[in-house]
Design a protein around this motif. Structure first.
Motif, mmCIF file in Angstrom:
data_model
loop_
_atom_site.group_PDB
_atom_site.id
_atom_site.type_symbol
_atom_site.label_atom_id
_atom_site.label_comp_id
_atom_site.label_asym_id
_atom_site.label_seq_id
_atom_site.Cartn_x
_atom_site.Cartn_y
_atom_site.Cartn_z
ATOM 1 N N GLU A 42 0.799 -1.221 0.000
ATOM 2 C CA GLU A 42 0.000 0.000 0.000
ATOM 3 C C GLU A 42 0.833 1.272 0.000
ATOM 4 O OE1 GLU A 42 -2.069 1.401 3.728
ATOM 5 O OE2 GLU A 42 -1.500 -0.609 4.428
ATOM 6 N N ILE A 43 2.123 1.164 0.281
ATOM 7 C CA ILE A 43 2.984 2.347 0.321
ATOM 8 C C ILE A 43 4.243 2.072 -0.491
ATOM 9 C CG2 ILE A 43 4.367 3.864 1.802
ATOM 10 C CD1 ILE A 43 2.362 3.344 4.004
ATOM 11 N N ILE A 52 7.522 7.597 4.738
ATOM 12 C CA ILE A 52 6.843 8.498 5.672
ATOM 13 C C ILE A 52 6.076 9.587 4.933
ATOM 14 C CG2 ILE A 52 7.267 10.255 7.448
ATOM 15 C CD1 ILE A 52 9.572 8.454 8.432
ATOM 16 N N SER A 53 6.589 10.034 3.792
ATOM 17 C CA SER A 53 5.919 11.092 3.028
ATOM 18 C C SER A 53 4.592 10.637 2.448
ATOM 19 C CB SER A 53 6.825 11.575 1.886
ATOM 20 O OG SER A 53 6.902 10.608 0.852
ATOM 21 N N GLN A 54 4.331 9.330 2.488
ATOM 22 C CA GLN A 54 3.083 8.788 1.925
ATOM 23 C C GLN A 54 2.117 8.318 3.014
ATOM 24 O OE1 GLN A 54 3.947 6.196 -1.680
ATOM 25 N NE2 GLN A 54 5.994 6.416 -0.801
ATOM 26 N N MET A 55 2.338 8.752 4.233
ATOM 27 C CA MET A 55 1.496 8.325 5.344
ATOM 28 C C MET A 55 0.742 9.514 5.933
ATOM 29 S SD MET A 55 3.994 5.723 7.442
ATOM 30 C CE MET A 55 4.328 4.069 6.861
ATOM 31 N N PRO A 56 -0.487 9.771 5.465
ATOM 32 C CA PRO A 56 -1.263 10.891 6.013
ATOM 33 C C PRO A 56 -1.475 10.786 7.525
ATOM 34 C CG PRO A 56 -2.277 10.070 4.002
ATOM 35 C CD PRO A 56 -1.204 9.103 4.366
ATOM 36 N N TYR A 57 -1.704 9.565 8.013
ATOM 37 C CA TYR A 57 -1.954 9.410 9.448
ATOM 38 C C TYR A 57 -0.696 9.669 10.263
ATOM 39 C CZ TYR A 57 -6.646 7.698 8.553
ATOM 40 O OH TYR A 57 -7.963 7.615 8.172
ATOM 41 N N PHE A 58 0.452 9.452 9.670
ATOM 42 C CA PHE A 58 1.702 9.820 10.332
ATOM 43 C C PHE A 58 1.782 11.334 10.475
ATOM 44 C CE2 PHE A 58 6.116 11.002 10.557
ATOM 45 C CZ PHE A 58 6.723 10.025 11.337
ATOM 46 N N ARG A 59 1.434 12.051 9.402
ATOM 47 C CA ARG A 59 1.478 13.512 9.438
ATOM 48 C C ARG A 59 0.433 14.082 10.395
ATOM 49 N NH1 ARG A 59 4.269 15.474 5.020
ATOM 50 N NH2 ARG A 59 4.172 17.512 6.043
ATOM 51 N N LEU A 60 -0.676 13.391 10.498
ATOM 52 C CA LEU A 60 -1.760 13.848 11.364
ATOM 53 C C LEU A 60 -1.326 13.913 12.831
ATOM 54 C CD1 LEU A 60 -4.827 14.564 11.340
ATOM 55 C CD2 LEU A 60 -5.267 12.156 11.825
ATOM 56 N N ASN A 94 -4.705 21.079 7.146
ATOM 57 C CA ASN A 94 -3.283 21.404 7.090
ATOM 58 C C ASN A 94 -3.112 22.916 6.998
ATOM 59 O OD1 ASN A 94 -3.828 22.122 4.437
ATOM 60 N ND2 ASN A 94 -2.860 20.303 3.542
ATOM 61 N N ARG A 95 -1.893 23.386 6.810
ATOM 62 C CA ARG A 95 -1.663 24.833 6.836
ATOM 63 C C ARG A 95 -2.293 25.556 5.641
ATOM 64 N NH1 ARG A 95 2.656 26.222 8.535
ATOM 65 N NH2 ARG A 95 3.436 24.259 9.401
ATOM 66 N N LYS A 114 -8.904 15.034 2.507
ATOM 67 C CA LYS A 114 -8.520 15.424 1.141
ATOM 68 C C LYS A 114 -7.012 15.598 0.983
ATOM 69 C CE LYS A 114 -12.958 17.762 0.408
ATOM 70 N NZ LYS A 114 -13.645 19.042 0.119
ATOM 71 N N TRP A 115 -6.254 15.214 2.012
ATOM 72 C CA TRP A 115 -4.789 15.298 1.888
ATOM 73 C C TRP A 115 -4.314 14.319 0.821
ATOM 74 C CZ3 TRP A 115 -2.330 15.581 7.475
ATOM 75 C CH2 TRP A 115 -2.820 16.728 8.116
ATOM 76 N N GLU A 116 -3.385 14.790 -0.013
ATOM 77 C CA GLU A 116 -2.858 13.941 -1.079
ATOM 78 C C GLU A 116 -1.411 13.571 -0.776
ATOM 79 O OE1 GLU A 116 -3.312 16.004 -4.753
ATOM 80 O OE2 GLU A 116 -5.519 15.934 -4.717
ATOM 81 N N THR A 117 -1.026 12.401 -1.269
ATOM 82 C CA THR A 117 0.359 11.932 -1.098
ATOM 83 C C THR A 117 1.053 11.877 -2.452
ATOM 84 O OG1 THR A 117 -0.322 9.619 -1.305
ATOM 85 C CG2 THR A 117 -0.294 10.560 0.897
ATOM 86 N N PRO A 118 2.387 11.960 -2.451
ATOM 87 C CA PRO A 118 3.238 12.194 -1.289
ATOM 88 C C PRO A 118 3.163 13.636 -0.802
ATOM 89 C CG PRO A 118 4.568 12.173 -3.264
ATOM 90 C CD PRO A 118 3.177 11.813 -3.692
ATOM 91 N N MET A 119 3.409 13.801 0.482
ATOM 92 C CA MET A 119 3.351 15.134 1.097
ATOM 93 C C MET A 119 4.766 15.587 1.375
ATOM 94 S SD MET A 119 0.253 14.320 3.764
ATOM 95 C CE MET A 119 0.993 12.759 4.220
#
Length: 459
Positions: free
Chosen positions: A95-96, A174-182, A443-444, A451-456
């Motif tokens: 998935e990542i 890590i850049s592809q994990m929205p829940y990590f960024r959350l 987000n900022r 609606k966050w998109e990856t990679p971030m």
């Protein structure tokens, strides 16, 4: 008697008056009641003592899970709580983008089977046990924690990834994990099972310094200025003891009776240029009949097999566990399975499950600055009867060092789950997250989380 009393007595029907007399508390009743209270108190105390621990030592040793393992102690209530309620999401390699490489190397040639042995085997074992765990969820929105599988220590040792590739791939994942960024990574779990700890990921301090790290390594400052272990968020896990010694039934070798053991103590390991280990080797030359420090070969034609290794280990009353490249040593855990009292010679060591295990009851910790004849004199002064008592207590808790299902009443996974539950938060935030009056997370750029998109882009 007052006139009021006379009036009531005269107006009361004879049968009611007779019944009223029977209800009066006579001296006989009072004595009977007193005897009943005394008897109840006596039998209650007798009942309590019948089910109490035999000694104070055992009651403080381990407040653990099932009576058949630990006696009638309230584990985990006194150490962790009364209910284990946890939901963990396990990321799938597909998935990542990049996660597959962290598990199987750049070419996908690293296998799970090849990574099960050695000190890095916990990376595979914990991952596989979590996939079958009753606490696993497939719904990210209901997850308390997120587990990031990787076999990078094994992949690195087998040539599947180099240090630069490990670093770049972790950042990519890590850049592809929205829940990590959350959460800023606060609810994400990583395993680093060797002496290098999280330093295996060179940029760990930038990207996962708030994440939960599972490691046997509580100190790594001998070569680096910063330790990757934080007692507030990280969890010490047991080392990976050979399955042949932890399985049910007949193990690779069986413990020897104390009188049949040849040595007082032993140290089985390489010197690695470390002061404590070099001192033990020199000490064994002075007292060869008391301390065994064989010149072990871990490769080549004279390589020591696993059976021979454990046969050496079981042949002493005390197994010495000095510091090496890092503060922890697998010998500490192996000692419990050959029933040899572990002697920790590593001042900064961290041990697992200290909420429920009193290690002063199952092992010895000796100052590394006092390695010398005085150590052997001290060990020699301990009667066999006391050694047997220490070993008996060690048998009670060693199941916590076995990587088995968390459904087992006692296992390393059961202990890890209780430790993880202590890390769960109701609320998470990071420098990248913001919230509005209705509780929505943005987000900022004020984009809602869904609606966050990856990679971030990473900070």
């Amino acid at each position: 008697m007052s006139s009021t009393s006379n009036t009531k007595s005269k107006s009361m029907p004879p049968h009611h008056y007779h019944h009223h007399q029977q209800l009066l508390c006579t001296r006989t009743h009072q004595i009977g009641a007193l005897l009943l209270v005394v008897g109840t108190f006596f039998f209650t105390r007798l009942f309590d003592h019948s089910f109490a621990p035999c000694t104070t030592t055992t009651s403080t040793l381990l407040r653990a899970s099932q009576s058949q393992f630990f006696g009638p102690h309230a584990w985990p209530e006194q150490g962790y709580g009364s209910q284990l309620s946890l939901k963990i999401y396990v990321y799938d390699a597909a998935e990542i983008d990049g996660l597959n490489q962290l598990m199987y190397g750049r070419d996908g040639k690293i296998t799970e089977e090849s990574c099960l042995k050695g000190q890095w085997g916990t990376q595979v074992k914990i991952h596989k046990l979590l996939l079958k765990s009753r606490y696993r969820t497939r719904n990210k929105d209901e997850a308390d924690l997120f587990f990031v599988p990787s076999y990078v220590k094994c992949a690195r040792m087998m040539g599947g990834l180099n240090d630069q590739e490990i670093n770049q791939t972790y950042v990519k994942v890590i850049s592809q994990m929205p829940y990590f960024r959350l959460s800023g990574g606060r609810n994400h779990i990583f395993i680093f099972p060797s002496g290098a700890g999280a330093h295996l990921f060179k940029s760990w301090a930038t990207f996962i310094n708030r994440s939960i790290i599972l490691t046997p390594e509580g100190d790594r400052t001998d070569k680096r200025d910063t330790s990757a272990f934080n007692t507030w968020k990280d969890i010490i896990i047991p080392g990976n003891v050979d399955d042949g010694m932890t399985k049910d039934g007949t193990t690779v070798v069986q413990p020897l009776p104390l009188p049949k053991r040849k040595y007082l103590a032993n140290y089985l390991g390489r010197a690695q240029g470390k002061a404590g280990r070099l001192q033990l080797i020199e000490l064994s030359k002075q007292f060869p009949d008391k301390l065994e420090c064989p010149d072990l070969k871990f490769s080549g034609p004279d390589k020591l097999g696993r059976k021979e290794y454990f046969e050496h280990l079981r042949n002493a009353k005390f197994c010495l566990a000095p510091r090496g490249e890092s503060s922890w040593t697998l010998r500490f855990y192996e000692s419990f399975f050959v029933e040899c009292v572990p002697v920790v010679l590593s001042d900064q060591t961290e041990l697992p499950f200290q909420n429920v295990v009193d290690y002063s009851q199952v092992s010895i910790k000796w100052p590394s600055s006092q390695i010398g004849p005085q150590l052997l004199q001290y060990l020699e002064s301990i009667p066999d009867k006391e050694i047997e008592a220490i070993l008996a207590r060690g048998r009670q808790i060693r199941c916590l060092f076995v990587y088995a299902s968390d459904a087992e009443p006692c296992s390393a996974m059961q202990g890890i789950m209780w430790e993880l539950q202590r890390k769960v938060r109701r609320f998470h935030h990071s420098a990248e997250t913001f919230w509005l009056h209705n509780g929505s997370i943005v987000n900022r750029n004020l984009v809602e989380f869904s609606k966050w998109e990856t990679p971030m882009p990473l900070p």
